[in-house]
Design a protein around this motif. Structure first.
Motif, PDB file in Angstrom:
ATOM      1  N   ALA A  60      58.349  27.000  38.320  1.00  0.00           N
ATOM      2  CA  ALA A  60      56.922  26.677  38.282  1.00  0.00           C
ATOM      3  C   ALA A  60      56.403  26.269  39.655  1.00  0.00           C
ATOM      4  O   ALA A  60      55.280  26.618  40.033  1.00  0.00           O
ATOM      5  CB  ALA A  60      56.667  25.556  37.265  1.00  0.00           C
ATOM      6  N   ASP A  61      57.199  25.537  40.412  1.00  0.00           N
ATOM      7  CA  ASP A  61      56.794  25.152  41.767  1.00  0.00           C
ATOM      8  C   ASP A  61      56.640  26.380  42.660  1.00  0.00           C
ATOM      9  O   ASP A  61      55.679  26.482  43.435  1.00  0.00           O
ATOM     10  CB  ASP A  61      57.824  24.201  42.378  1.00  0.00           C
ATOM     11  CG  ASP A  61      57.938  22.903  41.603  1.00  0.00           C
ATOM     12  OD1 ASP A  61      56.905  22.420  41.127  1.00  0.00           O
ATOM     13  OD2 ASP A  61      59.062  22.388  41.467  1.00  0.00           O
ATOM     14  N   ARG A  62      57.581  27.319  42.544  1.00  0.00           N
ATOM     15  CA  ARG A  62      57.484  28.540  43.354  1.00  0.00           C
ATOM     16  C   ARG A  62      56.271  29.367  42.960  1.00  0.00           C
ATOM     17  O   ARG A  62      55.553  29.899  43.822  1.00  0.00           O
ATOM     18  CB  ARG A  62      58.775  29.336  43.226  1.00  0.00           C
ATOM     19  CG  ARG A  62      59.934  28.758  44.031  1.00  0.00           C
ATOM     20  CD  ARG A  62      61.173  29.622  43.942  1.00  0.00           C
ATOM     21  NE  ARG A  62      61.878  29.378  42.692  1.00  0.00           N
ATOM     22  CZ  ARG A  62      62.828  28.472  42.545  1.00  0.00           C
ATOM     23  NH1 ARG A  62      63.186  27.726  43.561  1.00  0.00           N
ATOM     24  NH2 ARG A  62      63.443  28.316  41.374  1.00  0.00           N
ATOM     25  N   GLU A  63      56.004  29.490  41.652  1.00  0.00           N
ATOM     26  CA  GLU A  63      54.851  30.268  41.203  1.00  0.00           C
ATOM     27  C   GLU A  63      53.546  29.619  41.629  1.00  0.00           C
ATOM     28  O   GLU A  63      52.568  30.313  41.918  1.00  0.00           O
ATOM     29  CB  GLU A  63      54.893  30.426  39.682  1.00  0.00           C
ATOM     30  CG  GLU A  63      55.980  31.353  39.175  1.00  0.00           C
ATOM     31  CD  GLU A  63      55.780  32.788  39.656  1.00  0.00           C
ATOM     32  OE1 GLU A  63      54.638  33.174  39.926  1.00  0.00           O
ATOM     33  OE2 GLU A  63      56.787  33.511  39.769  1.00  0.00           O
ATOM     34  N   ARG A  64      53.530  28.300  41.693  1.00  0.00           N
ATOM     35  CA  ARG A  64      52.316  27.601  42.109  1.00  0.00           C
ATOM     36  C   ARG A  64      51.998  27.918  43.567  1.00  0.00           C
ATOM     37  O   ARG A  64      50.838  28.132  43.936  1.00  0.00           O
ATOM     38  CB  ARG A  64      52.506  26.094  41.909  1.00  0.00           C
ATOM     39  CG  ARG A  64      51.218  25.290  42.010  1.00  0.00           C
ATOM     40  CD  ARG A  64      51.469  23.829  41.669  1.00  0.00           C
ATOM     41  NE  ARG A  64      51.908  23.700  40.288  1.00  0.00           N
ATOM     42  CZ  ARG A  64      53.114  23.316  39.929  1.00  0.00           C
ATOM     43  NH1 ARG A  64      54.024  23.041  40.838  1.00  0.00           N
ATOM     44  NH2 ARG A  64      53.443  23.193  38.657  1.00  0.00           N
ATOM     45  N   VAL A  65      53.007  27.979  44.403  1.00  0.00           N
ATOM     46  CA  VAL A  65      52.807  28.318  45.815  1.00  0.00           C
ATOM     47  C   VAL A  65      52.398  29.782  45.959  1.00  0.00           C
ATOM     48  O   VAL A  65      51.506  30.119  46.738  1.00  0.00           O
ATOM     49  CB  VAL A  65      54.093  28.023  46.610  1.00  0.00           C
ATOM     50  CG1 VAL A  65      53.975  28.548  48.032  1.00  0.00           C
ATOM     51  CG2 VAL A  65      54.365  26.523  46.632  1.00  0.00           C
ATOM     52  N   VAL A  66      53.032  30.671  45.195  1.00  0.00           N
ATOM     53  CA  VAL A  66      52.687  32.096  45.253  1.00  0.00           C
ATOM     54  C   VAL A  66      51.244  32.315  44.835  1.00  0.00           C
ATOM     55  O   VAL A  66      50.520  33.119  45.444  1.00  0.00           O
ATOM     56  CB  VAL A  66      53.654  32.907  44.366  1.00  0.00           C
ATOM     57  CG1 VAL A  66      53.169  34.347  44.216  1.00  0.00           C
ATOM     58  CG2 VAL A  66      55.055  32.889  44.950  1.00  0.00           C
ATOM     59  N   GLU A  67      50.797  31.593  43.821  1.00  0.00           N
ATOM     60  CA  GLU A  67      49.406  31.724  43.374  1.00  0.00           C
ATOM     61  C   GLU A  67      48.438  31.300  44.467  1.00  0.00           C
ATOM     62  O   GLU A  67      47.404  31.929  44.682  1.00  0.00           O
ATOM     63  CB  GLU A  67      49.194  30.874  42.121  1.00  0.00           C
ATOM     64  CG  GLU A  67      47.871  31.133  41.427  1.00  0.00           C
ATOM     65  CD  GLU A  67      47.778  32.523  40.830  1.00  0.00           C
ATOM     66  OE1 GLU A  67      46.659  33.074  40.791  1.00  0.00           O
ATOM     67  OE2 GLU A  67      48.824  33.077  40.427  1.00  0.00           O
ATOM     68  N   ARG A  68      48.783  30.244  45.204  1.00  0.00           N
ATOM     69  CA  ARG A  68      47.911  29.803  46.301  1.00  0.00           C
ATOM     70  C   ARG A  68      47.912  30.829  47.425  1.00  0.00           C
ATOM     71  O   ARG A  68      46.872  31.059  48.059  1.00  0.00           O
ATOM     72  CB  ARG A  68      48.388  28.444  46.837  1.00  0.00           C
ATOM     73  CG  ARG A  68      47.470  27.904  47.942  1.00  0.00           C
ATOM     74  CD  ARG A  68      46.076  27.634  47.412  1.00  0.00           C
ATOM     75  NE  ARG A  68      45.094  27.476  48.472  1.00  0.00           N
ATOM     76  CZ  ARG A  68      44.237  28.403  48.832  1.00  0.00           C
ATOM     77  NH1 ARG A  68      44.236  29.586  48.235  1.00  0.00           N
ATOM     78  NH2 ARG A  68      43.359  28.170  49.781  1.00  0.00           N
ATOM     79  N   LEU A  69      49.029  31.466  47.676  1.00  0.00           N
ATOM     80  CA  LEU A  69      49.086  32.496  48.712  1.00  0.00           C
ATOM     81  C   LEU A  69      48.225  33.692  48.332  1.00  0.00           C
ATOM     82  O   LEU A  69      47.550  34.290  49.183  1.00  0.00           O
ATOM     83  CB  LEU A  69      50.537  32.930  48.936  1.00  0.00           C
ATOM     84  CG  LEU A  69      51.490  31.873  49.511  1.00  0.00           C
ATOM     85  CD1 LEU A  69      52.902  32.414  49.600  1.00  0.00           C
ATOM     86  CD2 LEU A  69      51.011  31.382  50.874  1.00  0.00           C
ATOM     87  N   ARG A  70      48.234  34.055  47.052  1.00  0.00           N
ATOM     88  CA  ARG A  70      47.378  35.160  46.602  1.00  0.00           C
ATOM     89  C   ARG A  70      45.904  34.824  46.795  1.00  0.00           C
ATOM     90  O   ARG A  70      45.104  35.663  47.215  1.00  0.00           O
ATOM     91  CB  ARG A  70      47.662  35.472  45.131  1.00  0.00           C
ATOM     92  CG  ARG A  70      49.051  36.063  44.867  1.00  0.00           C
ATOM     93  CD  ARG A  70      49.121  36.642  43.478  1.00  0.00           C
ATOM     94  NE  ARG A  70      50.444  37.169  43.180  1.00  0.00           N
ATOM     95  CZ  ARG A  70      51.279  36.659  42.302  1.00  0.00           C
ATOM     96  NH1 ARG A  70      50.923  35.593  41.588  1.00  0.00           N
ATOM     97  NH2 ARG A  70      52.464  37.205  42.077  1.00  0.00           N
ATOM     98  N   ASP A  71      45.536  33.583  46.481  1.00  0.00           N
ATOM     99  CA  ASP A  71      44.151  33.158  46.704  1.00  0.00           C
ATOM    100  C   ASP A  71      43.796  33.218  48.187  1.00  0.00           C
ATOM    101  O   ASP A  71      42.677  33.578  48.558  1.00  0.00           O
ATOM    102  CB  ASP A  71      43.942  31.741  46.176  1.00  0.00           C
ATOM    103  CG  ASP A  71      44.044  31.669  44.661  1.00  0.00           C
ATOM    104  OD1 ASP A  71      43.878  32.721  44.005  1.00  0.00           O
ATOM    105  OD2 ASP A  71      44.291  30.570  44.124  1.00  0.00           O
ATOM    106  N   ALA A  72      44.742  32.848  49.041  1.00  0.00           N
ATOM    107  CA  ALA A  72      44.479  32.873  50.485  1.00  0.00           C
ATOM    108  C   ALA A  72      44.245  34.291  50.984  1.00  0.00           C
ATOM    109  O   ALA A  72      43.422  34.516  51.883  1.00  0.00           O
ATOM    110  CB  ALA A  72      45.646  32.223  51.241  1.00  0.00           C
ATOM    111  N   VAL A  73      44.946  35.265  50.410  1.00  0.00           N
ATOM    112  CA  VAL A  73      44.706  36.661  50.784  1.00  0.00           C
ATOM    113  C   VAL A  73      43.313  37.089  50.360  1.00  0.00           C
ATOM    114  O   VAL A  73      42.574  37.741  51.116  1.00  0.00           O
ATOM    115  CB  VAL A  73      45.780  37.576  50.158  1.00  0.00           C
ATOM    116  CG1 VAL A  73      45.446  39.039  50.406  1.00  0.00           C
ATOM    117  CG2 VAL A  73      47.150  37.254  50.737  1.00  0.00           C
TER     118      VAL A  73
END
Length: 265
Positions: A60-73
């Motif tokens: 869940a921690d990794r997915e939370r960071v990945v989701e923020r990276l997608r938003d940043a793109v």
């Protein structure tokens, strides 16, 4: 002549001599320190306290960071090459210390700096655990009240599209403990001489697009800072001689956790 031979130094004595020698001390001082996302975490001995960055990160921690990276793109803060590099590093990360630098230079949703507290919630900090609450099939997709009422609350799954109709009646949709089939859900409300109330928890993004004719779509309460990974609720529809009210309200258990302020005399 004596047959006595010089005794060989014991391993402990030899180790102490090597450590105490100037050449050995200089080499230890010059040894480079390794840090950063790719650094290995030293082993933790039994009974030794564990620092928060050294703790193991969950999926869940990794997915939370990945989701923020997608938003940043999507926001234009990262290009695709940077996104791919950080994406691979996120899935390969094992600890909080390796995840934290990936979003250190990115603001979180709502403008809050995305340090270790925003994008990766450390141990002992409250977090909504939204990745675990998003996904699955909807419990129901329609609710109708004609001179009566309907209610959806507690543990239920909101589908991607939910239709609510109230004619000379009322309805209550409580999303505070609900799961969501997708990160963005659309709730279409038709209220004719009736009312529909939608309750969402703080930190959830709400987009109200409904049209009122001698009626209204009213949003009350401040959602506060948007939580990373939280769902987006779009409320649309039509209200005539009626109303649709969206409230932002925490659960009773969450309110009890907050310390009460003493009244000043």
């Amino acid at each position: 002549m004596s047959d006595e031979r010089p005794q060989k130094p014991l391993p402990e004595e030899q180790l102490s001599r090597e450590t105490a020698s100037p050449e050995r001390a200089t080499s230890l001082e010059k040894a480079p320190s390794v840090s950063g996302p790719g650094a290995s975490v030293p082993p933790v001995l039994p009974g030794q306290p564990v620092a928060a960055p050294a703790l193991r990160a969950s999926d869940a921690d990794r997915e939370r960071v990945v989701e923020r990276l997608r938003d940043a793109v999507a926001e234009g803060r990262l290009d695709m090459e940077e996104f791919q590099e950080r994406l691979e590093a996120a899935y390969a990360s094992r600890t909080y210390a390796e995840l934290e630098p990936l979003t250190r230079d990115l603001p979180a949703v709502g403008g809050i700096p995305a340090g270790s507290a925003a994008a990766v919630a450390g141990p002992g900090q409250e977090q909504a655990a939204w990745p675990e609450r998003i996904g699955g099939a909807g419990t129901s997709s329609t609710a109708v009240a004609v001179m009566s009422g309907f209610q959806r609350k507690g543990q239920w799954t909101v589908p991607a599209r939910f239709n609510a109709v109230a004619f000379w009646g009322g309805g209550d949709l409580d999303l505070r403990e609900a799961n969501f089939s997708q990160r963005e859900v659309v709730i279409t409300c038709i209220a004719v001489m009736g009312g529909i109330q939608i309750t969402v928890p703080p930190g959830v993004e709400v987009d109200v697009r409904g049209i009122g004719v001698m009626g209204a779509f009213d949003q009350r309460g401040n959602p506060g800072p948007l939580q990373p990974g939280a769902p987006r609720v779009v409320v649309t529809g039509f209200a005539m001689w009626g109303g649709v009210e969206i409230r932002v309200k925490p659960l009773k258990s969450d309110r009890e956790k907050k310390p009460r302020r003493r009244k000043e005399l």
